[in-house]
Design a protein around this motif. Structure first.
Motif, PDB file in Angstrom:
ATOM      1  N   CYS A 206       0.832  -1.216   0.000  1.00  0.00           N
ATOM      2  CA  CYS A 206       0.000   0.000   0.000  1.00  0.00           C
ATOM      3  C   CYS A 206       0.858   1.254   0.000  1.00  0.00           C
ATOM      4  CB  CYS A 206      -0.928   0.001   1.213  1.00  0.00           C
ATOM      5  SG  CYS A 206      -2.310  -1.152   1.106  1.00  0.00           S
ATOM      6  N   ARG A 207       1.867   1.269   0.859  1.00  0.00           N
ATOM      7  CA  ARG A 207       2.752   2.439   0.925  1.00  0.00           C
ATOM      8  C   ARG A 207       3.491   2.641  -0.383  1.00  0.00           C
ATOM      9  NH1 ARG A 207       3.609   0.597   6.269  1.00  0.00           N
ATOM     10  NH2 ARG A 207       5.553  -0.436   5.727  1.00  0.00           N
ATOM     11  N   ARG A 211      -1.262   4.216  -1.571  1.00  0.00           N
ATOM     12  CA  ARG A 211      -2.685   3.971  -1.360  1.00  0.00           C
ATOM     13  C   ARG A 211      -2.973   3.714   0.116  1.00  0.00           C
ATOM     14  NH1 ARG A 211      -4.313  -0.034  -6.395  1.00  0.00           N
ATOM     15  NH2 ARG A 211      -3.495   1.297  -8.050  1.00  0.00           N
ATOM     16  N   GLU A 212      -4.165   4.075   0.518  1.00  0.00           N
ATOM     17  CA  GLU A 212      -4.607   3.784   1.878  1.00  0.00           C
ATOM     18  C   GLU A 212      -5.023   2.313   1.976  1.00  0.00           C
ATOM     19  OE1 GLU A 212      -5.186   5.571   4.983  1.00  0.00           O
ATOM     20  OE2 GLU A 212      -3.557   6.663   3.993  1.00  0.00           O
ATOM     21  N   TRP A 215      -8.921  -0.042   5.984  1.00  0.00           N
ATOM     22  CA  TRP A 215      -8.803  -0.047   7.440  1.00  0.00           C
ATOM     23  C   TRP A 215      -9.865  -0.899   8.109  1.00  0.00           C
ATOM     24  CZ3 TRP A 215      -4.308   0.944   9.099  1.00  0.00           C
ATOM     25  CH2 TRP A 215      -3.503   1.889   8.452  1.00  0.00           C
TER      26      TRP A 215
END
Length: 234
Positions: A206-207, A211-212, A215
């Motif tokens: 993701c990093r 991108r988020e 969660w």
């Protein structure tokens, strides 16, 4: 020694187990020796009676590939794993319910060994085939095979990352986490180690993509891992 036809199969089985136990303790050279002896006996038995002993030979060859890989003997590890895959293909063609899971596991190992040797296209193909088999198995029996699908999907993420397909890799990592999360949340001790590295791979992907993470998916898993003091998640 006194009655080989009656007891050689059991000796081979015990040697196979001995190799696994020695490997667990990090005694890699001894583990390899025990596994090589198991393979030699089972090769002899399978040559005389393939229907009875070919599955055992394939299993020991799979272990032999792992033991050789542990020692960095990659070309030999690949040869043993390729032979295991070939035998499991034959067995799965004749009896899919019994042997397709073993073929999928061996293909996953094959992908790892090919990757270690820089043969990335072949590694990706082997891992994709493993994932396809696990999808089929998990569709029929989710409780038994979804965790194995998750492991194979995480390997697929690794292979896709190596091939510089970051978007597809991220999708594979996320699917792996999503598949394993319910099992981890229900049985955390059993799945903590695998959940930790899968979540770590997903968050790093993701990093890398800017991108988020999801969660809703990540939050409960990361919280429980934190409570268990499983320290790999970053």
């Amino acid at each position: 020694a006194a009655n080989p036809p009656a007891f050689l199969p059991d000796l081979a089985a015990s040697l196979n187990n001995l190799g696994n136990r020695l490997s667990d303790l990090g005694r890699r050279e001894e583990a390899l020796a025990a596994t090589e002896e198991a393979v030699a006996i089972r090769r002899e038995l399978a040559a005389a009676n393939p229907p009875a002993f070919l599955p055992d030979l394939a299993g020991s060859l799979n272990n032999l590939g792992n033991r050789l890989s542990d020692l960095g003997r990659r070309e030999e590890a690949l040869a043993a794993t390729e032979e295991a895959v070939a035998h499991y293909r034959q067995l799965a063609a004749a009896n899919p319910p019994a042997f397709l899971p073993y073929l999928a596991a061996s293909l996953n190992n094959l992908g790892r060994e090919l990757s270690a040797l820089g043969r990335r296209e072949e590694a990706l193909a082997a891992t994709e085939e493993a994932v396809a088999h696990y999808r089929q198995l998990a569709a029929a029996n989710p409780q038994a095979f979804l965790p194995y699908l998750a492991i194979s999907l995480n390997s697929l993420g690794d292979r896709l990352s190596e091939m510089r397909h970051p978007d597809e890799a991220l999708q594979a990592y996320e699917e792996a986490v999503r598949a394993l999360a319910p099992f981890f949340l229900r049985l955390p001790t059993a799945f903590a180690a695998r959940m930790s590295y899968m979540l770590d791979d997903y968050l790093k992907a993701c990093r890398a993509m800017g991108r988020e993470p999801d969660w809703k998916l990540v939050g409960p898993v990361a919280k429980l891992l934190g409570e268990m003091d499983v320290g790999r998640v970053s």
